[in-house]
Design an enzyme around this catalytic site. Structure first.
Site, PDB file in Angstrom:
ATOM      1  N   ALA A  32      -1.396  -1.266  -4.307  1.00  0.00           N
ATOM      2  CA  ALA A  32      -2.445  -0.266  -4.400  1.00  0.00           C
ATOM      3  C   ALA A  32      -1.830   1.115  -4.229  1.00  0.00           C
ATOM      4  O   ALA A  32      -1.132   1.372  -3.251  1.00  0.00           O
ATOM      5  CB  ALA A  32      -3.505  -0.499  -3.325  1.00  0.00           C
TER       6      ALA A  32
ATOM      7  N   LEU B 186       0.838  -1.187   0.000  1.00  0.00           N
ATOM      8  CA  LEU B 186       0.000   0.000   0.000  1.00  0.00           C
ATOM      9  C   LEU B 186       0.872   1.235   0.000  1.00  0.00           C
ATOM     10  O   LEU B 186       1.878   1.310   0.710  1.00  0.00           O
ATOM     11  CB  LEU B 186      -0.888   0.013   1.243  1.00  0.00           C
ATOM     12  CG  LEU B 186      -1.842  -1.175   1.378  1.00  0.00           C
ATOM     13  CD1 LEU B 186      -2.240  -1.370   2.822  1.00  0.00           C
ATOM     14  CD2 LEU B 186      -3.058  -0.940   0.506  1.00  0.00           C
ATOM     15  N   ASP B 187       0.463   2.182  -0.780  1.00  0.00           N
ATOM     16  CA  ASP B 187       1.098   3.479  -0.805  1.00  0.00           C
ATOM     17  C   ASP B 187       0.502   4.266   0.368  1.00  0.00           C
ATOM     18  O   ASP B 187      -0.592   3.961   0.824  1.00  0.00           O
ATOM     19  CB  ASP B 187       0.734   4.100  -2.150  1.00  0.00           C
ATOM     20  CG  ASP B 187       1.367   5.432  -2.344  1.00  0.00           C
ATOM     21  OD1 ASP B 187       2.505   5.586  -1.904  1.00  0.00           O
ATOM     22  OD2 ASP B 187       0.724   6.298  -2.939  1.00  0.00           O
ATOM     23  N   LYS B 188       1.232   5.248   0.861  1.00  0.00           N
ATOM     24  CA  LYS B 188       0.692   5.988   1.998  1.00  0.00           C
ATOM     25  C   LYS B 188      -0.228   7.130   1.557  1.00  0.00           C
ATOM     26  O   LYS B 188      -1.422   7.108   1.815  1.00  0.00           O
ATOM     27  CB  LYS B 188       1.845   6.555   2.851  1.00  0.00           C
ATOM     28  CG  LYS B 188       1.363   7.387   4.036  1.00  0.00           C
ATOM     29  CD  LYS B 188       2.494   7.733   4.971  1.00  0.00           C
ATOM     30  CE  LYS B 188       3.521   8.665   4.361  1.00  0.00           C
ATOM     31  NZ  LYS B 188       3.058  10.062   4.258  1.00  0.00           N
TER      32      LYS B 188
ATOM     33  N   THR C 172      -3.654   6.788  -0.406  1.00  0.00           N
ATOM     34  CA  THR C 172      -4.183   5.433  -0.344  1.00  0.00           C
ATOM     35  C   THR C 172      -4.652   5.133   1.076  1.00  0.00           C
ATOM     36  O   THR C 172      -5.833   4.867   1.311  1.00  0.00           O
ATOM     37  CB  THR C 172      -3.131   4.415  -0.802  1.00  0.00           C
ATOM     38  OG1 THR C 172      -2.720   4.765  -2.119  1.00  0.00           O
ATOM     39  CG2 THR C 172      -3.694   3.013  -0.814  1.00  0.00           C
TER      40      THR C 172
END
Ligand SMILES: Nc1ncnc2c1ncn2[C@@H]1O[C@H](COP(=O)(O)OP(=O)(O)OP(=O)(O)O)[C@@H](O)[C@H]1O
Ligand SMILES: [Zn+2]
Length: 785
Positions: free
Chosen positions: A672, A473-475, A478
């Protein structure tokens, strides 16, 4: 005989969904629209609409898809089996090649594009011979005028009347057969009635079957034609009539169900109004077809109306129900500057918008286009089933031949017995249910996802989602809202006003969210100060920006950037730590000698993030945070949502390597992100998921899965849907093969009749289709109550 994959095509395609399955399907509950027959869908703008009279089954569709697969330049295909039409989106110069390919596959096609000169003329050489009306009143009236909204049974009716008559005649023939044992007259009458039933129900089947046999193909039509003709010849004429009628009815029903599943999404297109209220040069407001509205035009949307075109709010304020595009059930607030999507529903306020995309290029149009393309790719399971079916049909054919020829000598059956049982085997050989079960299931799942605002670019991704072991996961954007705000600023050295002005000038040039937050906060502070001249502006990827501001060399960026220049001191480190522990991102403004100012920026976590992370974990999927931000900030944010594995700081290409490492260590990995600066990582992941895709074209192009809204819970939902879809696929294969196996046993034992075999086949088809359509309910997928 040729065993190429044409044989898969046996059968009626789309199996069955019978009226009742149709009525139960939630698909048709599209908001505020009369239900329409699938065939009413207009072709996409600019597409060529072909009528292909011989294409009314999934197998034939597969044939044609295969034929067109080799034609470069085709953007999308839209099949409508009940209407027997195919809309091809392709540049005009590609069309002759496409028509040729269709012709070469043995299908005649007629160009019936509405409003096109020459529409209705035969498009291929041998079209004429076949274009007479096979389904009286049924096929013909559909491809054309789509405008009127008729009831949803309309398309079924004429065909059903004819087939109902065939079924009635078959029943009469059966009766005459029972009554007329002794009487030649009754026998002859019965034969005539049976022949009538076969003619009513089976013209198509016989013609197509004959054609297939001439080309040495064993498709379902060939099987049925041989079986029916054979039964008639050996004196089982009532049986032949019954089989033909039942088979034709099943086929019609099946085609309708397949169209229904397929059109679940495409009907969304009808949700965008055809006209928009546009301001003219003289200031008047006038309704205009959406295709003619130029970019930048001002459009007015009245309360409760659907937004006609994608655009940006210029006046008015209110809420918009965006469910049709993003799947969000709650209305979204809109104020000037916010994006609006065609097809969404305006609330109680009047809004004015500036048009930002042509009608054919709206977000909704792109969604529909992507779903159409997704439907033309085949999931691995689908390929497997097709391959199996391709081998299965000739195998059963061979078995039938063996029974007819060998059983009389080996098993002491009479010739009539042996031939009859062989014919029953032929009927059982139809792998219809099997062939139809996978596409209906996959298409239903794709449709359910799209209706919840999740665009899956192919059945294969949906099949793979359940195998995921890790999700990176991107921060920013997201896990967090992606709209960071400046929460603290402090000037550490030099003139305060000048430092802030420099920071504002520098930040204003960058579109990085951190810079944007700083620029936005500083913009309204010292009112009236014009920005300083910025030269040689340069973005330092993953770190910050640098430039000459008013002739002074300055940087604005993260801790690392400043630290490596040796500008840190203990006090600064301590202050940075404090912010980072709170999950804030700090940007520092520095010249060559010292740090001038500090800006702490905070982004709000999305409310759903923690829930989504927990759900992923519960499914055995490891969530991993990959961030460009510093370790402490990333860890703080991760801890808040429950992620334990954090990799930060990473440059974009390091994110890509991190994905590869996760794939090695844990297995299939999804990524994501917002899809803009994560493109390489998204591409490298097994499934690249773009979040918040509704606004960003790049994300929609680049990712395998696009979540139109920002709700991270769509990720576990996607995995759930994938699991459910796989379960349904296996259920369907088991169902289809199981029923066949049972009847194969009966047939060999001699206790199955032909019409029972057809009935079983029809039943199996209906069951698998109904089972597949279940996925349309999107159960467990959306967070809607
Ligand atoms: N233009 C910029 N202005 C200010 N700071 C920047 C800029 N570009 C990068 N940075 C700093 O570098 C860090 C890493 O940037 P990068 O764009 O790689 O990550 P991000 O996308 O912000 O974070 P994430 O990967 O967690 O979403 C940012 O957190 C920010 O502190
Ligand atoms: Zn430092």
């Amino acid at each position: 005989m040729s065993t190429d994959d044409k044989q898969t095509s046996s059968c009626s395609d789309a199996a069955c969904g019978c009226g009742s399955a149709g009525a139960a399907a939630p698909v048709v509950t599209l908001q505020r629209r009369p239900r329409g027959t699938p065939a009413e869908l207009p072709p996409p703008p600019g597409a060529t609409l072909l009528r292909i009279p011989d294409m009314d089954c999934a197998v034939e569709e597969a044939d044609i898809r295969r034929a067109l697969a080799g034609v470069a330049g085709i953007r999308a295909l839209r099949f409508q089996l009940t209407a027997r039409t195919l809309a091809i989106s392709a540049p005009a110069e590609v069309m002759p090649t496409a028509l040729q390919a269709i012709g070469a596959a043995g299908y005649a096609a007629t160009d019936v594009t509405p409003g096109r000169a020459g529409a209705g003329q035969a498009a291929t050489g041998h079209a004429q011979a076949h274009s007479h009306d096979h389904a009286p009143g049924h096929a013909q009236e559909h491809g054309h005028d789509h405008g009127h909204g008729h009831g949803h049974d309309h398309g079924l009716q004429p065909g059903l009347v004819r087939l109902g008559a065939a079924l009635a005649l078959a029943t009469v023939a059966e009766g005459l057969h029972l009554l007329g044992e002794g009487s030649t007259a009754l026998r002859l009458l019965g034969m005539a009635v049976a022949l009538g039933a076969i003619a009513l129900a089976g013209v198509d089947t016989f013609r197509k079957g004959f054609k297939a046999l001439l080309r040495l193909k064993l498709n379902i039509n060939a099987l049925m034609a041989v079986a029916v003709a054979g039964a008639f010849v050996i004196g089982q004429w009532p049986e032949a009539a019954m089989v033909m009628a039942l088979y034709a009815i099943a086929e019609l029903i099946e085609a309708r169900s397949v169209d229904r599943a397929r059109n679940a999404i495409q009907k969304l297109m009808a949700l965008a109004p055809a006209e928009a209220l546009v301001q003219q040069a003289d200031g008047r407001w006038q309704a205009q077809p959406v295709e003619q509205v130029p970019l930048q035009a001002r459009v007015r949307v009245r309360p409760g109306e659907r937004i006609p075109l994608d655009g940006v709010v210029t006046a008015g304020q209110g809420t918009v129900d965006q469910a049709s595009v993003t799947g969000e059930s709650l209305p979204v607030d809109k104020r000037p500057g916010d994006a609006l999507f065609a097809g969404t529903v305006n609330g109680t306020q009047e809004l004015e918008l500036r048009v930002m995309a042509a009608a054919s290029d709206s977000t909704l149009a792109r969604i529909i286009h992507a779903v159409e393309q997704a439907q033309s790719t085949r999931a691995p399971m689908q390929r497997l089933v097709d391959r199996f079916a391709a081998a299965y049909t000739p195998a059963v054919f061979a078995l039938a031949l063996g029974v007819a020829l060998l059983a009389p000598t080996l098993l002491d059956w009479s010739w009539a017995q042996a031939v009859y049982r062989a014919l029953v085997l032929l009927v059982i050989a139809c792998p219809c249910a099997l062939v139809i079960s996978t596409p209906v299931t996959v298409v239903s799942a794709l449709a359910a996802a799209a209706r919840a605002g999740v665009l899956v670019k192919g059945g294969a991704y949906l099949e793979q989602a359940r195998r995921l072991r890790a999700v990176a996961l991107d921060k920013t954007g997201t896990l967090t809202a992606g709209r960071p705000r400046l929460v603290e600023q402090r000037v550490l050295a030099g003139d305060e006003a000048l430092a802030l002005r420099c920071a504002a000038s520098l930040a204003g040039r960058s579109d990085h969210p951190v810079s944007q937050a700083i620029a936005a906060a500083l913009a309204d502070a010292p009112a009236g100060t014009p920005p300083l001249p910025v030269e040689r502006f340069e973005a330092l990827t993953g770190r910050g920006v640098q430039a000459l501001v008013d002739g002074r060399a300055l940087v604005l960026g993260n801790h690392g950037l400043v630290h490596e220049r040796g500008l840190c001191d203990a006090a600064l480190e301590a202050e940075l730590q404090r912010h980072e522990a709170a999950g804030r991102t700090v940007a520092l403004l520095a010249d060559e000698r010292q740090v001038l100012a500090l800006f702490a920026v905070a982004d709000t976590l999305r409310a759903e993030s923690a829930e989504a992370v927990a759900a992923l974990r519960a499914m055995g999927v490891v969530p991993v945070l990959l961030s460009g931000d510093n370790t402490a900030t990333a860890r703080a944010v991760a801890a808040e949502v429950g992620i334990t594995e954090v990799q930060a700081p990473l440059l974009p290409e390091e994110k890509l390597r991190a994905i590869e490492a996760l794939q090695q260590r844990l297995g299939p990995t999804a990524m994501a992100g917002d899809g803009i600066n994560d493109a390489p990582a998204l591409a490298r992941a097994d499934i690249g998921i773009a979040m918040g895709g509704a606004g960003t074209d790049i994300a929609m192009e680049a990712a395998d899965v696009v979540v139109m809204n920002d709700d991270l819970r769509r990720l576990p939902a996607l995995i759930r849907l994938s699991r459910r879809m796989t379960a349904v696929l296996w259920q369907n294969v088991a169902l289809a093969l199981g029923i066949k196996a049972v009847f194969l046993g009966f047939a060999v034992a001699g206790s199955a009749t032909m019409w029972m075999a057809v009935f079983a086949d029809m039943g199996a088809s209906l069951l698998v289709v109904a089972n597949g359509l279940r996925l349309l309910d999107g159960k467990g997928f959306t967070s809607r109550p």
